[in-house]
Design an enzyme around this catalytic site. Structure first.
Site, PDB file in Angstrom:
ATOM      1  N   ASP A  64       0.849  -1.185   0.000  1.00  0.00           N
ATOM      2  CA  ASP A  64       0.000   0.000   0.000  1.00  0.00           C
ATOM      3  C   ASP A  64       0.887   1.239   0.000  1.00  0.00           C
ATOM      4  O   ASP A  64       1.756   1.388   0.864  1.00  0.00           O
ATOM      5  CB  ASP A  64      -0.893  -0.018   1.247  1.00  0.00           C
ATOM      6  CG  ASP A  64      -2.068   0.939   1.121  1.00  0.00           C
ATOM      7  OD1 ASP A  64      -2.418   1.328  -0.011  1.00  0.00           O
ATOM      8  OD2 ASP A  64      -2.625   1.298   2.162  1.00  0.00           O
ATOM      9  N   HIS A 117      -3.652  14.063   0.444  1.00  0.00           N
ATOM     10  CA  HIS A 117      -3.906  13.185   1.590  1.00  0.00           C
ATOM     11  C   HIS A 117      -2.765  13.272   2.608  1.00  0.00           C
ATOM     12  O   HIS A 117      -2.998  13.417   3.815  1.00  0.00           O
ATOM     13  CB  HIS A 117      -4.081  11.744   1.115  1.00  0.00           C
ATOM     14  CG  HIS A 117      -4.151  10.731   2.209  1.00  0.00           C
ATOM     15  ND1 HIS A 117      -5.214  10.642   3.079  1.00  0.00           N
ATOM     16  CD2 HIS A 117      -3.268   9.763   2.603  1.00  0.00           C
ATOM     17  CE1 HIS A 117      -4.998   9.671   3.948  1.00  0.00           C
ATOM     18  NE2 HIS A 117      -3.830   9.117   3.680  1.00  0.00           N
ATOM     19  N   GLU A 165     -10.359   4.019   3.392  1.00  0.00           N
ATOM     20  CA  GLU A 165      -9.443   4.743   2.511  1.00  0.00           C
ATOM     21  C   GLU A 165      -9.810   4.358   1.086  1.00  0.00           C
ATOM     22  O   GLU A 165      -9.736   3.182   0.723  1.00  0.00           O
ATOM     23  CB  GLU A 165      -7.986   4.422   2.837  1.00  0.00           C
ATOM     24  CG  GLU A 165      -7.601   4.905   4.227  1.00  0.00           C
ATOM     25  CD  GLU A 165      -6.099   4.996   4.474  1.00  0.00           C
ATOM     26  OE1 GLU A 165      -5.333   4.272   3.809  1.00  0.00           O
ATOM     27  OE2 GLU A 165      -5.699   5.803   5.331  1.00  0.00           O
ATOM     28  N   GLU A 184      -9.096   3.875  -2.558  1.00  0.00           N
ATOM     29  CA  GLU A 184      -7.840   3.686  -3.272  1.00  0.00           C
ATOM     30  C   GLU A 184      -8.073   2.958  -4.597  1.00  0.00           C
ATOM     31  O   GLU A 184      -9.149   2.408  -4.840  1.00  0.00           O
ATOM     32  CB  GLU A 184      -6.865   2.846  -2.426  1.00  0.00           C
ATOM     33  CG  GLU A 184      -6.628   3.411  -1.030  1.00  0.00           C
ATOM     34  CD  GLU A 184      -5.395   2.833  -0.353  1.00  0.00           C
ATOM     35  OE1 GLU A 184      -4.566   2.198  -1.037  1.00  0.00           O
ATOM     36  OE2 GLU A 184      -5.270   3.038   0.869  1.00  0.00           O
ATOM     37  N   ASP A 218      -9.124   0.371   1.820  1.00  0.00           N
ATOM     38  CA  ASP A 218      -8.166  -0.009   2.864  1.00  0.00           C
ATOM     39  C   ASP A 218      -8.757   0.413   4.209  1.00  0.00           C
ATOM     40  O   ASP A 218      -8.422   1.469   4.750  1.00  0.00           O
ATOM     41  CB  ASP A 218      -6.842   0.705   2.575  1.00  0.00           C
ATOM     42  CG  ASP A 218      -5.809   0.437   3.640  1.00  0.00           C
ATOM     43  OD1 ASP A 218      -5.789  -0.669   4.184  1.00  0.00           O
ATOM     44  OD2 ASP A 218      -4.997   1.356   3.915  1.00  0.00           O
ATOM     45  N   ARG A 267      -8.342   4.064  13.049  1.00  0.00           N
ATOM     46  CA  ARG A 267      -7.424   5.188  13.317  1.00  0.00           C
ATOM     47  C   ARG A 267      -6.888   5.173  14.732  1.00  0.00           C
ATOM     48  O   ARG A 267      -5.751   5.593  14.976  1.00  0.00           O
ATOM     49  CB  ARG A 267      -8.133   6.513  13.060  1.00  0.00           C
ATOM     50  CG  ARG A 267      -8.642   6.697  11.652  1.00  0.00           C
ATOM     51  CD  ARG A 267      -7.526   6.679  10.633  1.00  0.00           C
ATOM     52  NE  ARG A 267      -8.051   6.833   9.276  1.00  0.00           N
ATOM     53  CZ  ARG A 267      -7.326   6.599   8.186  1.00  0.00           C
ATOM     54  NH1 ARG A 267      -6.067   6.196   8.283  1.00  0.00           N
ATOM     55  NH2 ARG A 267      -7.867   6.750   6.999  1.00  0.00           N
ATOM     56  N   GLN A 272      -4.257   2.390  14.938  1.00  0.00           N
ATOM     57  CA  GLN A 272      -3.114   2.818  14.141  1.00  0.00           C
ATOM     58  C   GLN A 272      -2.280   3.895  14.852  1.00  0.00           C
ATOM     59  O   GLN A 272      -1.042   3.834  14.875  1.00  0.00           O
ATOM     60  CB  GLN A 272      -3.649   3.354  12.809  1.00  0.00           C
ATOM     61  CG  GLN A 272      -2.591   3.794  11.813  1.00  0.00           C
ATOM     62  CD  GLN A 272      -3.232   4.408  10.545  1.00  0.00           C
ATOM     63  OE1 GLN A 272      -4.456   4.367  10.360  1.00  0.00           O
ATOM     64  NE2 GLN A 272      -2.401   4.956   9.680  1.00  0.00           N
ATOM     65  N   LYS A 321      -4.668  -1.750  10.203  1.00  0.00           N
ATOM     66  CA  LYS A 321      -4.997  -1.960   8.791  1.00  0.00           C
ATOM     67  C   LYS A 321      -5.241  -3.430   8.461  1.00  0.00           C
ATOM     68  O   LYS A 321      -5.950  -3.734   7.501  1.00  0.00           O
ATOM     69  CB  LYS A 321      -3.822  -1.494   7.916  1.00  0.00           C
ATOM     70  CG  LYS A 321      -3.398  -0.060   8.122  1.00  0.00           C
ATOM     71  CD  LYS A 321      -4.285   0.877   7.341  1.00  0.00           C
ATOM     72  CE  LYS A 321      -3.653   2.251   7.220  1.00  0.00           C
ATOM     73  NZ  LYS A 321      -4.416   3.094   6.278  1.00  0.00           N
ATOM     74  N   THR A 341      -9.071  -5.572   3.934  1.00  0.00           N
ATOM     75  CA  THR A 341      -8.884  -4.748   2.745  1.00  0.00           C
ATOM     76  C   THR A 341      -9.832  -5.308   1.690  1.00  0.00           C
ATOM     77  O   THR A 341      -9.772  -6.499   1.389  1.00  0.00           O
ATOM     78  CB  THR A 341      -7.431  -4.830   2.236  1.00  0.00           C
ATOM     79  OG1 THR A 341      -6.540  -4.427   3.281  1.00  0.00           O
ATOM     80  CG2 THR A 341      -7.224  -3.956   1.007  1.00  0.00           C
ATOM     81  N   GLU A 353     -10.121  12.686   6.933  1.00  0.00           N
ATOM     82  CA  GLU A 353      -9.984  13.993   6.291  1.00  0.00           C
ATOM     83  C   GLU A 353     -11.327  14.695   6.120  1.00  0.00           C
ATOM     84  O   GLU A 353     -11.434  15.907   6.325  1.00  0.00           O
ATOM     85  CB  GLU A 353      -9.323  13.831   4.918  1.00  0.00           C
ATOM     86  CG  GLU A 353      -7.888  13.327   4.975  1.00  0.00           C
ATOM     87  CD  GLU A 353      -7.456  12.800   3.620  1.00  0.00           C
ATOM     88  OE1 GLU A 353      -6.952  13.577   2.802  1.00  0.00           O
ATOM     89  OE2 GLU A 353      -7.646  11.579   3.368  1.00  0.00           O
TER      90      GLU A 353
END
Lengths: 404, 404
Positions: free
Chosen positions: A114, A121, A188, A190, A222, A226, A229, A242, A246, A349
């Protein structure tokens, strides 16, 4: 499951693996046209093919390994089966409605890498977690930063996502970390790239070789916890925040369907090292327009064309140290976020770390609630002003296991 | 290739995959006894076995997947073939001298996770890279820190290791990173654990289930380019500084051979969270005595018994977020370093970041030179005061590709 047939027309023809509803144990290669799926193995047997073994396989693995000339030949066959008037009667009974098949993970994931290639970002994350500091780390403009994820946790669109348990940073004044279901579950948005042709151990793959190695493109979510992490990631990077899930789209769009989507990457304000320098015409960026839906409501439209580092640069970086590619390697772009607020590919975000919750029809969301369904879709410019759809990747959040 | 037969006696019997010198294309399961390798598939056919399909496979994958009761039954068969006087004549022609076979990677690596579980190693690294700061990050005593490595780069002992190319931090005053062959190529002496029995997605594996899931143990050298690693690893952790090569021993020692090696882990000065709390009798530490040889000279003797986090804790942590185990998952301990200077498992520590080079018969070494050969060996206490050898993992450094 209905979709706009224009997105999945004869110039698209993505590949997947499915089972018909009445044969759940079977695994068949499918080619999608509109809202229907061609049983490609059956078509190969009925209409003849130079590649029957590839079409009748139970996964895309043999096709991925067959190499670029075969990819083109196989695509030409599918195009003929589905586009030529002469085949219409023979093909009709081999088409399954999309909503009557079960999709499966279409290939065996070898290694999953990844990246972190959106400057918007990376700057947003830097500002959120290191306010007042430098938003980008000193290495960011010199290399596509990336890490290895857990290949075994990659699942197909529609598979459930169980909220992970894990440690969180100790509360202020507490000596012991909190433990329990993640309270900051995120997505996420992606784009993933699927490697077909392997490379030689010890030999870097140049920028210009992208299309020799990469078979196609998928959408990828993904999923990210948070809170887990943030507590674990120093010094060795993301791990349990993570590795629980996925999700990838059921349909792999061949790069051959994206010829009209190549675009110039953003101007680089720092000259890349020679092995990453694509000024001389290596494959550049891709104009893919993503949409993030939360419980059916669009919440962001991330533009892939704004990514600072391109898939060719990611591939060159990944292999510059001699690490070799295997069939089934999957590398993802990192969260796609554009310059505008409505173009951000993560709730982190979009809600600015939860400070500005989204207002949805069913309430406010800072992060994901149990039962929430997240779907990513995308399209790219196709030939003659048309559009090429990239399918979708969906997942619904299930509660953490009880008794934890 | 001669070795002490006492280390590989009837109480050891590790498994590997080999081809005889005159049949390089074949893949056969072997059981090692002393300096000889039993062609186990041939023995199963000649002497009869309830598990002929497992013994005649071309890798250990089916055996790993067969589960703990079968592991015990298969081991009992091998013990009978090699230990019972009645079988001596039948078995004799099926034994190959160890130096007349070629070893192969004995199983398909699914996901590879590398931990960081030696407190001495973590403190040394912290002191070297963050002098004056806290040697351990705040999370270190609360969880076994780890990250995913590149499964495709795992290779068997004896396979060459090409010096990686990569970026290094810009020189003082320079705007652009240096690029070229790593100038700080290092080793990490580790122990790897090979998963046989898969686990259920979404369900954590408790500490006490280690032996239901882990088949055996290998030695592992996590080759590391310190200069590449130092420049890339913030914020997402090690990537190209590690992903070029990881070497494992050709022989997998079953956990069943290590019953006499279990030992209490070091006292924990911070109480672990319940899912990591092994005070109630979960499998603890293992008394494995490693030796690191550089061009044949012993340079360190890392004691695995000093590891702060145990394999059971690593497994529980790895899965607490619902990530599931697959057959062939490999998780490694991280560099094994003891409290004494001569017990450190990396050149980074042994030479204190190159400040105190090793003096060897063929000159000084801060980091590895092209042509250097590194070998890790280990043994554990066996039954009746004997010893169980863990084979060896070797690799020779080859120069970086030219023209880079």
């Amino acid at each position: 499951m209905s979709s706009d047939p224009v997105l999945f027309g004869i110039d698209n023809l993505p590949y997947g693996v499915f089972s018909p509803r009445d044969e759940p144990g079977s695994r068949r290669i499918g080619v999608r046209l509109g809202d229907r799926v061609l049983d490609a193995g059956a078509a190969a047997r009925a209409l003849g093919s130079a590649h029957v073994a590839l079409w009748t396989a139970t996964s895309l693995d043999p096709l991925l390994a067959a190499g670029r000339p075969v990819w083109a030949a196989v695509r030409a066959e599918a195009r003929s089966w589905l586009g030529d008037e002469a085949h219409r009667a023979a093909v009709a009974p081999l088409l399954h409605p999309l909503d009557e098949v079960t999709p499966h993970l279409p290939f065996t994931v070898a290694d999953y890498v990844d990246f972190y290639s959106s400057e918007h970002h990376a700057r947003n994350v830097g500002e959120i977690f290191r306010p007042g500091g430098d938003a980008l780390t000193p290495n960011w403009k010199h290399m596509p930063i990336g890490y290895h994820g857990r290949a075994g946790s990659v699942r197909v669109s529609g598979a459930p996502v169980v909220r992970p348990l894990g440690q969180r940073r100790p509360a202020e004044g507490a000596a012991t970390p909190a433990f329990g279901p993640s309270v900051r579950l995120d997505i996420e948005a992606e784009v993933g790239f699927v490697v077909g042709t392997p490379s030689t151990p010890g030999r870097p793959v140049p920028l210009t070789a992208l299309r020799e190695h990469v078979f196609g493109v998928c959408l990828l979510n993904d999923w990210s916890a948070r809170d887990i992490q943030a507590w674990e990631y120093v010094p060795l990077g993301p791990f349990l925040g993570k590795s629980f899930a996925t999700s990838v789209s059921a349909w792999i769009t061949p790069l051959d369907a994206l010829d009209a989507a190549w675009t110039a990457p953003p101007a680089r304000d720092v000259p890349p090292l020679p092995y990453l320098d694509d000024a001389a015409g290596a494959p550049g960026g891709l104009d893919l327009r993503l949409t993030v839906l939360l419980n059916g409501e669009p919440v962001a439209r991330p533009p892939f064309a704004t990514m600072y580092w391109t898939p060719a640069q990611q591939l060159a970086h990944l292999t510059v140290n001699g690490a070799h590619l295997r069939t089934g390697d999957l590398f993802a772009s990192g969260t796609v976020s554009g310059p505008e607020e409505g173009e951000r590919g993560s709730l982190l975000e979009l809600t600015w770390n939860g400070e500005r919750p989204l207002r949805l029809a069913d309430g406010e969301r800072a992060f994901l609630a149990d039962g929430d369904r997240v779907t990513l879709t995308a399209w790219a410019p196709g030939p003659d002003g048309g559009r090429v759809g990239l399918g979708e990747v969906s997942g619904t959040v299930q509660p953490a296991p009880e008794g934890a």
